[in-house]
Design a protein around this motif. Sequence first.
Motif, PDB file in Angstrom:
ATOM      1  N   PRO A   1     -66.462  92.905 -27.846  1.00 58.06           N
ATOM      2  CA  PRO A   1     -65.638  91.192 -27.550  1.00 58.06           C
ATOM      3  C   PRO A   1     -66.300  90.036 -28.425  1.00 58.06           C
ATOM      4  O   PRO A   1     -65.843  89.637 -29.129  1.00 58.06           O
ATOM      5  CB  PRO A   1     -64.852  91.560 -26.607  1.00 58.06           C
ATOM      6  CG  PRO A   1     -65.478  92.805 -26.243  1.00 58.06           C
ATOM      7  CD  PRO A   1     -66.519  93.312 -26.464  1.00 58.06           C
TER       8      PRO A   1
ATOM      9  N   GLN B   1     -61.049  87.460 -24.525  1.00 55.71           N
ATOM     10  CA  GLN B   1     -61.533  88.375 -25.290  1.00 55.71           C
ATOM     11  C   GLN B   1     -62.425  89.424 -24.497  1.00 55.71           C
ATOM     12  O   GLN B   1     -63.179  90.039 -24.788  1.00 55.71           O
ATOM     13  CB  GLN B   1     -61.401  89.048 -27.111  1.00 55.71           C
ATOM     14  CG  GLN B   1     -61.364  87.921 -28.421  1.00 55.71           C
ATOM     15  CD  GLN B   1     -61.007  88.293 -29.126  1.00 55.71           C
ATOM     16  OE1 GLN B   1     -62.284  87.666 -29.424  1.00 55.71           O
ATOM     17  NE2 GLN B   1     -60.214  88.386 -30.028  1.00 55.71           N
TER      18      GLN B   1
ATOM     19  N   LYS C   1     -59.998  97.831 -35.451  1.00 54.80           N
ATOM     20  CA  LYS C   1     -59.344  96.665 -35.557  1.00 54.80           C
ATOM     21  C   LYS C   1     -60.098  95.775 -36.151  1.00 54.80           C
ATOM     22  O   LYS C   1     -58.926  94.394 -36.825  1.00 54.80           O
ATOM     23  CB  LYS C   1     -58.432  96.266 -34.063  1.00 54.80           C
ATOM     24  CG  LYS C   1     -57.728  97.239 -33.621  1.00 54.80           C
ATOM     25  CD  LYS C   1     -56.960  96.601 -32.370  1.00 54.80           C
ATOM     26  CE  LYS C   1     -57.979  97.473 -31.292  1.00 54.80           C
ATOM     27  NZ  LYS C   1     -57.832  97.017 -29.765  1.00 54.80           N
ATOM     28  N   THR C   2     -61.071  94.988 -36.355  1.00 51.98           N
ATOM     29  CA  THR C   2     -61.645  93.495 -37.517  1.00 51.98           C
ATOM     30  C   THR C   2     -61.196  94.521 -38.725  1.00 51.98           C
ATOM     31  O   THR C   2     -61.193  95.079 -39.321  1.00 51.98           O
ATOM     32  CB  THR C   2     -63.146  94.121 -37.105  1.00 51.98           C
ATOM     33  OG1 THR C   2     -63.717  93.124 -37.316  1.00 51.98           O
ATOM     34  CG2 THR C   2     -63.897  94.766 -37.381  1.00 51.98           C
TER      35      THR C   2
ATOM     36  N   VAL D   1     -63.481  91.861 -30.967  1.00 50.79           N
ATOM     37  CA  VAL D   1     -61.331  92.213 -30.871  1.00 50.79           C
ATOM     38  C   VAL D   1     -62.311  92.836 -29.542  1.00 50.79           C
ATOM     39  O   VAL D   1     -62.906  93.142 -29.200  1.00 50.79           O
ATOM     40  CB  VAL D   1     -61.979  93.752 -32.001  1.00 50.79           C
ATOM     41  CG1 VAL D   1     -61.322  93.359 -33.088  1.00 50.79           C
ATOM     42  CG2 VAL D   1     -62.854  94.549 -32.133  1.00 50.79           C
TER      43      VAL D   1
ATOM     44  N   THR E   1     -61.192 100.042 -31.045  1.00 48.27           N
ATOM     45  CA  THR E   1     -61.045  98.956 -30.775  1.00 48.27           C
ATOM     46  C   THR E   1     -61.966  98.333 -32.205  1.00 48.27           C
ATOM     47  O   THR E   1     -61.495  97.176 -32.167  1.00 48.27           O
ATOM     48  CB  THR E   1     -62.086  98.398 -29.661  1.00 48.27           C
ATOM     49  OG1 THR E   1     -61.200  99.194 -28.053  1.00 48.27           O
ATOM     50  CG2 THR E   1     -62.158  97.364 -29.044  1.00 48.27           C
TER      51      THR E   1
END
Lengths: 75, 414
Positions: free
Chosen positions: B75, B10, B139-140, B80, B136
């Motif tokens: 990341p 990641q 998305k977690t 993510v 981004t």
Amino acid sequence: MNTNNKSIILDVSDLEAPYPIMKALDAIQELKDGEILVFIHRMSPCKLFEAIERNNLKYTIIKDEENYFEMQIYK
Amino acid sequence: MQMQGLSLDQAPPYKIPMFYYILATFYLIAFCVCIFIYGTNTTNRYYYEAIAMTHILTLGFFAHVMLGSLFQMIPVIIGVAYRNVNIQAKVILAFLNIGTICFVTGFLYSNKILMHIASLCLILSIVYFALSSFFTILKTEDKNPSVKTFLSALIFLILGVIIGVISLINHGNGFSSKNFTDVHISFLFFGWLIMLISAVSYKVIPMFYVTKEYPLFLKNHFYWIVSLIIILLSIALISESPLIPILKTILATLTLIFSYTTIYLLKNRKRPRRDTTINLWYFAMINLSLASILWVVSIWFKLDIDFFIATIFGLGFAYSIINGMLYKIVPFLTWFHLSSMGIFDAEMSQVIKSKYMKMQYNVYLISYFIFLLALFIKPLIYLGALLFLISSLILSFNIINAFKYYKKLNKKTI
């Protein structure tokens, strides 16, 4: 996981990053069948979960609280 | 069985954040050169030279380090990954550099075309980066307080840049008012900078300095209370409401609570070892507290000490904390990438030598106090700029050497 398994305690709660994960990686490398690594830290070790999964090991989270985290890692 | 170490799946390539950091140090050097040339003539923050110099620091140094770090940190700490991070990071870096250079030269040479090119490039780079990071992070699954604080910070970054660009495009047409600029500053300094630093601190301080976690109350409520006050303040600024001093005071008090909590956690850490990074954190938090107090005093006693507060906030707090984070992130990043590739010779303490960090910190400290004195004794600004130039050169040397250390160990295994 058998309750009669040998437990190895690894308490890294006094160590700064990245030493907790380094110690944990060393310890899982040494882990034998029937042994349980009891990992104690002050926070959830996000990168360790990936390493556990990548090495086909299993884990059970025992406690995940503010300033205290404990889990068992085994084969 | 061969065990596997940390996953690099990641994380973006090592060179991506490092390019941002190395370029950031070059802008610091350019900042010092500009002080030599224009320093004594900039007595008002609305002078073109003052605007240009402020933005060499904010866009050239602060934004480069922050964007480069977030490409790596999101990341790792949120879990993510960015999509096509390699291409995204390079395109953003290119536009950010063109935008920064055009902005600075546009103001230094009063060139409207360059200002317009800067507007376009900065919107493309920073707003695109903020939107990409926002979606981004979204998305977690674990929407913890750090994640919410990151998201709030990114929203203010988008709003702050858009307001800044609107001011820039309409510059000289009678549209851009002082109050509008104040909204731009409050969005970016409080909504973006302070919020981002708080989100990063919630993760980094307990992790690297073995402190207790930040109090849950602060983590859960700081971001939305600060957001609410900033929005109310911006409405008050535009409508020239009499509530402005009260809202500014609340904002300063919230900032003071954050800085005091950080100092308290660091003071009570489990392993009280002193190193340069901890000194930079302390110094930053003391300056943030001081700037907050002086801001309140200047509001209620109607003192004209804007430049003094700006120096304490900009060079004493923001610069210092970013410098401190660089000295933690760069060795960690180098170790993380090398060990993920199975190179276990890497020693974090060897990535940037402690004596060079200390040397840079000491020179920076002296330059900072000389800059403060220069507000009263003008010619001292040259001495301050010279010392800050030396400090910036050492910082640049330290970051480049970290990159060389990585390449040396990486080459060994090929």
